[in-house]
Design an enzyme around this catalytic site. Structure first.
Site, PDB file in Angstrom:
ATOM      1  N   CYS A   2      -7.741  15.293  44.818  1.00 37.45           N
ATOM      2  CA  CYS A   2      -8.342  15.669  43.547  1.00 37.45           C
ATOM      3  C   CYS A   2      -7.476  16.699  42.858  1.00 37.45           C
ATOM      4  CB  CYS A   2      -9.747  16.236  43.788  1.00 37.45           C
ATOM      5  SG  CYS A   2     -10.825  15.146  44.745  1.00 37.45           S
ATOM      6  N   ARG A  50     -12.214  14.586  40.319  1.00 37.76           N
ATOM      7  CA  ARG A  50     -12.336  13.904  41.602  1.00 37.76           C
ATOM      8  C   ARG A  50     -11.690  12.525  41.617  1.00 37.76           C
ATOM      9  NH1 ARG A  50     -17.397  11.358  44.861  1.00 37.76           N
ATOM     10  NH2 ARG A  50     -16.443  11.443  46.940  1.00 37.76           N
ATOM     11  N   LEU A  51     -10.912  12.296  42.661  1.00 33.25           N
ATOM     12  CA  LEU A  51     -10.493  10.961  43.060  1.00 33.25           C
ATOM     13  C   LEU A  51     -11.306  10.628  44.297  1.00 33.25           C
ATOM     14  CD1 LEU A  51      -8.630   8.484  42.867  1.00 33.25           C
ATOM     15  CD2 LEU A  51      -6.988   9.719  44.301  1.00 33.25           C
ATOM     16  N   ALA A  52     -12.273   9.763  44.165  1.00 33.61           N
ATOM     17  CA  ALA A  52     -13.216   9.484  45.241  1.00 33.61           C
ATOM     18  C   ALA A  52     -12.567   8.607  46.303  1.00 33.61           C
ATOM     19  CB  ALA A  52     -14.467   8.809  44.685  1.00 33.61           C
ATOM     20  N   GLU A 111      -7.501  15.842  52.127  1.00 33.04           N
ATOM     21  CA  GLU A 111      -8.250  15.179  53.179  1.00 33.04           C
ATOM     22  C   GLU A 111      -8.106  15.982  54.472  1.00 33.04           C
ATOM     23  OE1 GLU A 111     -10.020  12.680  52.413  1.00 33.04           O
ATOM     24  OE2 GLU A 111      -9.068  11.836  50.621  1.00 33.04           O
ATOM     25  N   SER A 410       2.686   6.842  53.531  1.00 33.41           N
ATOM     26  CA  SER A 410       4.111   6.932  53.252  1.00 33.41           C
ATOM     27  C   SER A 410       4.890   7.334  54.499  1.00 33.41           C
ATOM     28  CB  SER A 410       4.351   7.968  52.142  1.00 33.41           C
ATOM     29  OG  SER A 410       5.718   8.316  52.044  1.00 33.41           O
ATOM     30  N   GLY A 411       6.154   6.920  54.556  1.00 38.90           N
ATOM     31  CA  GLY A 411       7.032   7.343  55.646  1.00 38.90           C
ATOM     32  C   GLY A 411       7.801   8.605  55.336  1.00 38.90           C
TER      33      GLY A 411
END
Length: 647
Positions: A2, A50-52, A111, A410-411
């Site tokens: 977010c 917010r990015l849910a 997260e 992602s690497g």
């Protein structure tokens, strides 16, 4: 994932300041396209976009913990083991009171991958939850363990906590600095945000860059805590800031430490694989569509292959993968000392091997030179210090991915952790008395050229900035931080330094680039190789073990070889691609020529007019890409942001 922002003012009533908070929050709409929230208190105001991703319905923010009387007041675990005083203190809130008051408020980005385990532990300690979100777990973890809670978190995060009872703010950033967080002290408090633009939406903050800030912008390093803008700071990775009426204090809660490595080679490889399996499994948790970024290199291929295995075992495959490519790139590829092979064939080989649902995002020069795309990249980054077409192509890749997925693995960062870049293995770069990537001259080559980024700038300006001296000071500062063992001598001691420089400086350049490009389109990109358990373990493995097969990234190759085709496992490192279309350099030259004809161009006073004129003359063949990218970016930056240079 977010966007967060906030304002602490001990001399004002912020309950009347919704318009200002709306403006600050609105600058980050792209970071959180799913919802917006504002929390106003007397001396604290929080904004959230917010990015849910987890708990779509229950995870709205800003989020608070209310005292509702359902759980009896009790001592926290910090009190029970004697680590906390009996009365509330800034470091350790002592008990959960239940008298109908707000106990704690957060605006949170990122997260926490171990939130389920933490939630179970907190429930056993008497905490009750009303959502399934990791955000609520963070709130209760702080109520239970105080500042020590940060050491329990596994993830990528940047967040603020406000305690209305003590009127104190806590800002926290993850260990590796995957998520950004900036703050700007004021006479009576602080402003903060995920990006500088959120802070500059407040009337008390103005974008000003002095000579030191401009040197930081131009040199190819990223000094921890330095935000380029005068008066603003970026919270250092692994640190927290506490703000009270008495002022602001900074505390480190995590740092790389030198520890004796006692595992043999086979045990080391097995442990790295165990860590990778656990990390990838944790980072596949999402309530929205998820994918991987696949270049066909060892790093992204390992993540994609492990994700495919985990999803298949869970009955939810296949994994979806995406790669970037350019029109005609593979067919006309020309190897250089940085990029030896094109990505396409290797990405396709891995996708076929793991049977992923694979998609190539193919870009042309017109898309890379599009003014709207480049303006969006500059707006996302806040500064013109990027990788030229590499930034634009990454933005367009993420934009295309976002149409089908919300989360991508992602690497990135494996090269910093395992020693993958060519200059790790170049004795001249390793033993140079500067940052090894600077000694290898990669700043321009990452942007597809060979010249220096500052090639078109005025010699007088460069003399004032003293870029070599600035870089040397930052290098000495970094070396002074390196932890050693008594047994570290010779090459092992130097390679510990090289690893530390990459894990605390170079990786920050790439993580910031990744975050800004992805969040500009509302895509969450997770970075498994930045899990602190893996970073700590590999940092302390001897260099001889990291190169046991005579190559780069020996440990990662051995740990993941069984899930990769041989061609991919044995591929030599090739960095993120840059277009080789000669029309791209020609378009840059033409645009720079137009800029030089504009007497009102704000960047003109910073240029070496004669050098720029020769570089844009008809028939000129000199390498223009790195210098032109910087100059054109600086001009657009000065035009659009209102930034003042104090030189």
């Amino acid at each position: 994932m977010c966007g967060i922002t906030g304002w602490i003012s001990y001399d004002n009533d912020l309950t009347t300041q919704r318009r200002t908070l709306d403006a600050m929050t609105g600058t980050m709409a792209c970071r959180g396209p799913d919802a917006a929230g504002i929390w106003l208190g007397t001396h604290a105001a929080f904004g959230h976009r917010r990015l849910a991703v987890i708990d779509i319905d229950g995870g709205r923010q800003p989020m608070s913990v209310e005292a509702d009387g359902r759980t009896p007041t009790r001592p926290t675990s910090a009190e029970r083991d004697g680590r906390a005083p009996a009365q509330p203190s800034p470091a350790q809130p002592t008990s959960i009171e239940h008298d109908g008051r707000t106990l704690l408020v957060t605006t949170y980005s990122g997260e926490v991958y171990n939130y389920r385990e933490l939630r179970a532990e907190l429930e056993n300690l008497g905490h009750t939850f009303r959502t399934q979100s990791d955000t609520e777990v963070v709130l209760h973890a702080y109520l239970e363990w105080g500042e020590a809670f940060a050491q329990r978190l596994n993830g990528m995060y940047a967040f603020a906590l406000w305690d209305p009872r003590t009127e104190e703010l806590l800002l926290v950033r993850d260990r590796m600095g995957i998520k950004p967080l900036y703050y700007h002290p004021t006479p009576d408090g602080v402003l903060f945000g995920s990006e500088p633009k959120a802070i500059f939406a407040h009337p008390a903050a103005r974008p000003v860059v002095d000579a030191e800030g401009l040197a930081e912008l131009i040199t190819f390093t990223k000094t921890p805590g330095h935000a380029v803008y005068k008066g603003m700071h970026e919270l250092r990775p692994g640190h927290l800031v506490r703000v009270t009426r008495r002022g602001l204090t900074i505390k480190r809660y995590w740092a790389l430490e030198a520890r004796e490595h006692t595992d043999d080679l086979d045990t080391t490889i097995a442990h790295i694989r165990e860590l990778l399996d656990d990390i990838v499994a944790r980072q596949l948790i999402a309530d929205v569509p998820l994918c991987t970024l696949l270049s066909g290199g060892l790093d992204s291929s390992a993540i994609t292959a492990l994700a495919a295995r985990a999803l298949t075992a869970a009955g939810s495959g296949p994994v979806r993968s995406f790669a970037v490519d350019f029109t005609g790139y593979t067919e006309n590829f020309k190897a250089d000392d940085l990029r030896g092979t094109p990505d396409g064939p290797y990405a396709h080989a891995l996708a076929e091997h793991v049977r992923s649902d694979h998609h190539d995002i193919v870009l042309d020069t017109a898309a890379l030179m599009d003014h709207g795309h480049r303006a969006a990249v500059l707006a996302a980054r806040d500064l013109p210090n990027g990788f030229g077409d590499g930034d634009t192509s990454l933005f367009l890749l993420f934009k295309a991915i976002r149409e089908q997925s919300t989360v991508a693995l992602s690497g990135e960062s494996a090269d910093e952790v395992f020693g993958g870049y060519s200059w790790f293995h170049n004795p001249e770069a390793v033993h140079a008395d500067t940052f090894p990537w600077a000694a290898a001259g990669v700043a321009g080559r990452f942007a597809g050229g060979t010249a220096t980024r500052e090639a078109l700038l005025d010699p007088g300006l460069l003399g004032k900035l003293d870029l070599p001296g600035y870089e040397a000071r930052r290098y000495r500062e970094a070396l002074a931080e390196v932890p050693y063992l008594d047994s570290d001598t010779g090459l092992q001691r130097r390679m510990r330094e090289i690893s530390y420089l990459h894990l605390t400086r170079f990786v920050q350049i790439l993580l910031d680039r990744k975050d800004r490009a992805s969040m500009a389109v509302g895509l969450e990109v997770r970075v498994p190789f930045c899990d602190h358990r893996l970073v700590e373990y590999v940092f302390n493995t001897p260099w001889s073990m990291k190169t046991f097969d005579g190559r780069e990234k020996s440990l990662l190759r051995a740990a993941a070889r069984d899930v990769l085709p041989d061609a991919v496992a044995d591929r030599v490192k090739s960095p993120y691609p840059s277009t080789q279309d000669p029309r791209y350099a020609e378009a840059l030259r033409a645009e720079l020529k137009d800029l030089l004809a504009d007497r009102d161009a704000p960047v003109r006073p910073l240029l070496d007019a004669d050098t720029a004129a020769r570089a844009t003359a008809d028939g000129a063949t000199s390498d223009i890409r790195p210098g032109a990218e910087l100059v054109l970016g600086m001009d657009a930056w000065l035009r659009t942001t209102g930034t003042t240079l104090e030189l």
